[in-house]
Write a protein that holds these residues in place. Structure first.
Motif, mmCIF file in Angstrom:
data_model
loop_
_atom_site.group_PDB
_atom_site.id
_atom_site.type_symbol
_atom_site.label_atom_id
_atom_site.label_comp_id
_atom_site.label_asym_id
_atom_site.label_seq_id
_atom_site.Cartn_x
_atom_site.Cartn_y
_atom_site.Cartn_z
ATOM 1 N N VAL A 40 -16.588 3.064 8.337
ATOM 2 C CA VAL A 40 -17.413 3.966 7.510
ATOM 3 C C VAL A 40 -16.899 5.398 7.650
ATOM 4 C CG1 VAL A 40 -19.674 5.035 7.327
ATOM 5 C CG2 VAL A 40 -19.505 2.578 7.490
ATOM 6 N N THR A 64 -8.670 -8.526 1.544
ATOM 7 C CA THR A 64 -9.025 -7.584 2.610
ATOM 8 C C THR A 64 -10.020 -6.556 2.083
ATOM 9 O OG1 THR A 64 -6.744 -7.856 3.269
ATOM 10 C CG2 THR A 64 -8.018 -6.261 4.485
ATOM 11 N N GLY A 65 -9.926 -6.261 0.792
ATOM 12 C CA GLY A 65 -10.859 -5.326 0.162
ATOM 13 C C GLY A 65 -12.305 -5.782 0.316
ATOM 14 N N VAL A 107 -21.349 1.997 2.400
ATOM 15 C CA VAL A 107 -22.187 2.803 3.291
ATOM 16 C C VAL A 107 -21.651 4.232 3.379
ATOM 17 C CG1 VAL A 107 -22.949 3.099 5.668
ATOM 18 C CG2 VAL A 107 -23.034 0.852 4.622
ATOM 19 N N ALA A 108 -20.309 4.367 3.405
ATOM 20 C CA ALA A 108 -19.717 5.695 3.539
ATOM 21 C C ALA A 108 -20.049 6.571 2.340
ATOM 22 C CB ALA A 108 -18.205 5.579 3.700
ATOM 23 N N LEU A 109 -20.322 5.933 1.185
ATOM 24 C CA LEU A 109 -20.592 6.734 -0.016
ATOM 25 C C LEU A 109 -22.049 7.146 -0.131
ATOM 26 C CD1 LEU A 109 -18.361 4.879 -2.578
ATOM 27 C CD2 LEU A 109 -17.959 7.045 -1.442
ATOM 28 N N LEU A 145 -10.210 7.737 -6.439
ATOM 29 C CA LEU A 145 -10.842 6.443 -6.231
ATOM 30 C C LEU A 145 -12.043 6.361 -7.159
ATOM 31 C CD1 LEU A 145 -10.032 4.338 -4.086
ATOM 32 C CD2 LEU A 145 -12.007 5.075 -2.782
ATOM 33 N N PHE A 154 -17.651 -1.391 12.380
ATOM 34 C CA PHE A 154 -18.231 -1.017 11.098
ATOM 35 C C PHE A 154 -18.317 0.503 10.977
ATOM 36 C CE2 PHE A 154 -21.924 -0.333 8.289
ATOM 37 C CZ PHE A 154 -21.469 -1.040 7.192
ATOM 38 N N LEU A 192 -13.531 -7.370 2.866
ATOM 39 C CA LEU A 192 -13.940 -7.038 4.230
ATOM 40 C C LEU A 192 -14.356 -5.572 4.326
ATOM 41 C CD1 LEU A 192 -11.353 -8.733 6.611
ATOM 42 C CD2 LEU A 192 -13.813 -9.092 6.522
ATOM 43 N N LEU A 193 -13.628 -4.731 3.576
ATOM 44 C CA LEU A 193 -13.856 -3.289 3.679
ATOM 45 C C LEU A 193 -15.036 -2.818 2.850
ATOM 46 C CD1 LEU A 193 -10.280 -1.842 3.514
ATOM 47 C CD2 LEU A 193 -11.906 -1.564 5.360
ATOM 48 N N PRO A 236 -18.319 -3.399 2.419
ATOM 49 C CA PRO A 236 -19.596 -2.889 2.962
ATOM 50 C C PRO A 236 -19.451 -1.515 3.596
ATOM 51 C CG PRO A 236 -19.095 -5.084 3.853
ATOM 52 C CD PRO A 236 -17.934 -4.690 3.015
ATOM 53 N N ALA A 237 -18.408 -1.319 4.408
ATOM 54 C CA ALA A 237 -18.227 -0.026 5.069
ATOM 55 C C ALA A 237 -18.027 1.075 4.037
ATOM 56 C CB ALA A 237 -17.046 -0.090 6.029
ATOM 57 N N GLN A 238 -17.270 0.768 2.966
ATOM 58 C CA GLN A 238 -17.016 1.786 1.943
ATOM 59 C C GLN A 238 -18.296 2.143 1.213
ATOM 60 O OE1 GLN A 238 -13.867 0.151 -0.435
ATOM 61 N NE2 GLN A 238 -12.306 0.890 0.976
ATOM 62 N N HIS A 277 -13.723 6.140 5.885
ATOM 63 C CA HIS A 277 -13.796 6.216 4.417
ATOM 64 C C HIS A 277 -14.628 7.394 3.924
ATOM 65 C CE1 HIS A 277 -13.351 4.404 0.464
ATOM 66 N NE2 HIS A 277 -14.611 4.713 0.218
ATOM 67 N N ARG A 300 -4.196 -8.126 -0.246
ATOM 68 C CA ARG A 300 -4.802 -6.806 -0.348
ATOM 69 C C ARG A 300 -6.219 -6.902 -0.919
ATOM 70 N NH1 ARG A 300 -2.468 -1.610 -0.486
ATOM 71 N NH2 ARG A 300 -0.368 -2.292 -0.038
#
Lengths: 281, 159
Positions: free
Chosen positions: B18, A36-37, A46-48, A130, B14, A39-40, A42-44, B21, A33
């Motif tokens: 994004v 894998t975090g 950017v999403a913020l 979170l 990607f 890997l995730l 960068p996307a997280q 999330h 887990r």
């Protein structure tokens, strides 16, 4: 559809079921887990960006008048707090001295880390949030989380740069507490509603009245001792039942706080072994 | 598979994560489409020989971590999703956009249902969930995503 395709899909389904079973019964998939975090992450991040930008914009566009007012308030508050801190230093010294007299272990001041809430779990049946600190900052599973007003919850899942916090109001959460006034012990269980906790197994004769402050008792070994948890708002003695119905309102602002504190206190956050009860017999 | 296709797939993945999330107000969160699932649908439809069932394992694990579900749950739902797509993709290519939208709706409903069953099996507290809302929003988003991908593919001379 060739036959091997069916074999493959059944293979993956069986593998997935095995993974699910393992994940719910054994702890060592935690590292999968965590990896894998990465890997995730960068996307997280950017999403913020939109919410971070929004905050920054809100802060930088505050008017001079607002800032001056806020500054004045903060200065006044700081003075009050410093005054209390001076008294606290003396009290702490005295406390340590008394503890030494009792030859009890010395209670060291807890180290804390400030973090911000970045997302709230949309599921109305679980109260999770979170935060933006993770394994790379030393956050660990079981770590107590506070806000400025009291205990808020504990970390239940750690990713490299973020972590998930289960709040005390979640219906799967329970915390050992005691009444600050007289030390009566109880267990505060979340109800799923953000503004209500329930005290379970409180005898009808227990000395608990509305307005009592409940603080963490530290008995579970998970939370540090002495942080405010909730205020009792209703005590109901039901004739014929052996336990009183007691509800309390959490001290922490579960639905409002943006900045939280992660506590690194000595011995807190330790998970009792699963075979604790067998070994005690 | 050339380098441009690889970059396109990587960017698509990607973006999907994004979007998955993206923090949203409480009300809108119920409406969040299943972006990664949509992307998988696109990939399997456009390159069914490259993107097969193996895709379910890495993407499923990442989705599990993203949603804090039991490891393996999304692997399961993605595998079933891809399997059904492999049965359907030739027909889907012939469908008009309304028919495609309907298929996507049903597929997302199926995924939600599987997730719900798995959650109900593993943990006791399973409240009522609005299964169809994310399915509806996913289905509504689908034609736009599909058209956008087509444009991108045509622009990059990959179609």
């Amino acid at each position: 559809m060739p036959n091997y395709q069916r074999q493959r899909v059944s293979g993956i389904v069986i593998l997935a079921l095995a993974l699910m079973w393992l994940d719910s019964h054994a702890p060592w998939l935690q590292s999968v887990r965590y990896m894998t975090g990465y890997l995730l992450a960068p996307a997280q991040q950017v999403a913020l960006v939109p919410s971070v930008l929004g905050n920054w914009f809100g802060e930088s566009s505050a008017s001079r008048q607002e800032l001056t007012n806020e500054n004045k308030q903060l200065t006044a508050r700081n003075l009050v707090l410093e005054l209390r801190a001076q008294r606290l230093a003396a009290l702490e010294a005295e406390n340590i001295e008394l503890r030494e007299l009792l030859s009890a272990s010395e209670q060291v001041d807890d180290r804390v880390l400030v973090t911000a809430v970045v997302a709230v779990d949309p599921d109305p049946f679980s109260q999770q949030i979170l935060i933006n600190k993770g394994g790379e900052d030393g956050v660990f599973i079981g770590q107590p989380v506070l806000d400025a007003y009291g205990l808020l919850g504990q970390v239940i899942d750690v990713m490299p740069y973020s972590a998930r916090v289960l709040m005390i109001a979640d219906s799967n959460h329970a915390i050992p507490v005691q009444v600050n006034r007289n030390g009566v012990r109880a267990i505060a269980v979340g109800t799923g509603a953000l503004n209500e906790l329930e005290l379970i197994y409180v005898p009808n004769t227990a000395d608990i009245v509305p307005g009592d402050l409940l603080v963490s008792s530290g008995l579970g070994g998970r939370y540090p001792r002495g942080y405010p948890v909730a205020t009792v708002n209703k005590v109901e003695n039901i004739p014929g039942k052996s336990f009183a119905a007691v509800t309390a309102e959490p001290s922490a602002h579960l639905d409002r706080s943006r900045h939280l504190l992660l506590v690194f206190s000595h011995g807190s956050g330790q998970v009792p072994p699963a075979d604790l009860w067998q070994s005690a017999e | 598979m050339n380098i441009r296709a690889v970059i396109l797939v990587a960017v698509g993945l990607f973006l999907a994560f994004v979007l998955e999330h993206l923090p949203m107000p409480d009300l809108l969160l119920w409406l969040q489409p299943a972006w990664v699932l949509l992307l998988v649908t696109l990939l399997v439809m456009h390159a069914p020989h490259t993107f097969g069932l193996w895709l379910a394992i890495p993407l499923g694990l990442m989705l599990d971590v993203e949603h804090n579900s039991l490891l393996g749950m999304h692997v399961l739902t993605l595998a079933v999703h891809i399997f059904i797509l492999q049965l359907l993709y030739r027909r889907m290519a012939m469908f008009n956009f309304l028919q495609q939208t309907a298929v996507v709706f049903l597929l997302v409903v199926l995924q939600q249902l599987l997730t719900y069953w798995a959650v109900a099996l593993v943990s006791e507290n399973s409240g009522p969930v609005s299964l169809w809302i994310p399915s509806l929003s996913s289905a509504l988003v689908w034609p736009w995503v599909y058209a956008l991908t087509h444009m991108a593919l045509a622009r990059l001379h990959l179609s």
